[in-house]
Design an enzyme around this catalytic site. Structure first.
Site, short mmCIF file in Angstrom:
data_model
loop_
_atom_site.label_atom_id
_atom_site.label_comp_id
_atom_site.label_asym_id
_atom_site.label_seq_id
_atom_site.Cartn_x
_atom_site.Cartn_y
_atom_site.Cartn_z
N ASP A 137 0.86 -1.18 0.00
CA ASP A 137 0.00 0.00 0.00
C ASP A 137 0.90 1.23 0.00
O ASP A 137 1.86 1.29 0.78
CB ASP A 137 -0.90 0.03 1.24
CG ASP A 137 -1.90 -1.13 1.24
OD1 ASP A 137 -1.96 -1.87 0.25
OD2 ASP A 137 -2.62 -1.27 2.25
N ASP B 21 -15.18 -4.70 -0.86
CA ASP B 21 -14.82 -4.42 0.53
C ASP B 21 -16.09 -4.48 1.36
O ASP B 21 -17.10 -3.85 1.03
CB ASP B 21 -14.18 -3.03 0.63
CG ASP B 21 -12.90 -2.94 -0.20
OD1 ASP B 21 -12.26 -3.98 -0.41
OD2 ASP B 21 -12.57 -1.82 -0.64
#
Length: 239
Positions: free
Chosen positions: A9, A131
């Protein structure tokens, strides 16, 4: 054998991790994501999940130059996500070396655009990002929960050609408390031919083993590696 997909990330071009998607919890693990990617590659890893957290916040691709470095200086197969809202963002991602892109918020907010990407680029290049928080889809860097139920949401896109889905359990992400195995098993039972990529909560090599035993095709993990809960040498048996 379960496919291992470590995550990098990025914020400001650095390798970071958040807890439950909260930008205030940012922790920098390495100033240079390329070093991390090469470390993974040296231990037999072939796939990489790269998330542009700056892009996720700003709604457009930001860290494409780092993506290009990762793609040109390793042989890793990279899927890239974060802030992909327009076809131009996908073009930049693919030109920068991503083999696949992941779309999450766009699939909720503008299904026509996302479906057109599946048609234009092919389902092998487009991954659905699902998600989830309490079985409901969350978007916009997890800052917004929708009323969309997880499995019907995935099923709709499966019917529209999607073959790969990353499902991240937000309640577990970055918490090192174990993955939502029962949830993933339920998805797999409902959509057996889906290539399901489990994400969130991986805390140990045993968690990966449990997912493999449950028949989950692939797993994304990050914090457990960066915090030393999983040693890279332990992954070699899966590669």
């Amino acid at each position: 054998m379960i496919e291992l997909i470590p995550a990098i990330d990025m914020i400001d071009g650095k390798c970071v991790r958040l807890t439950q998607g909260d930008y205030n919890t940012k922790k920098v693990y390495n100033e240079d994501p390329l070093e991390v990617a090469k470390m993974f590659e040296d231990h037999g890893i072939r796939r990489l999940h790269v998330v542009d957290l700056d892009g996720a916040r700003q709604g457009r691709i930001i860290n494409y130059r780092m993506l290009e470095r990762l793609a040109t200086r390793t042989s890793l197969i990279i899927d890239f996500g974060g802030g992909l809202k327009q076809e131009g963002d996908l073009e930049i991602a693919f030109e920068s070396g991503a083999q696949m892109v992941t779309g999450g918020s766009i699939a909720v907010k503008n299904p026509e655009i996302f479906t057109s990407w599946i048609t234009k680029f092919g389902p092998e290049k487009i991954i659905l990002g699902a998600d989830v928080k309490d079985k409901k889809i969350a978007i916009s860097g997890w800052e917004e929960t929708t009323d969309k139920e997880l499995i019907p949401f995935i099923h709709d896109y499966y019917d529209n050609g999607i073959t790969k889905t990353i499902c991240t359990d937000i309640n577990r992400d970055g918490m090192l408390q174990g993955p939502a195995i029962e949830l993933y098993k339920e998805i797999q039972e409902q959509i057996p031919l889906l290539y399901l990529i489990a994400s969130g909560g991986i805390s140990s090599i045993q968690d990966i083993e449990k997912l493999a035993e449950a028949g989950i095709p692939a797993v994304i993990f990050g914090k457990a590696i960066y915090e030393g809960k999983i040693q890279l040498k332990d992954l070699i048996r899966f590669t």
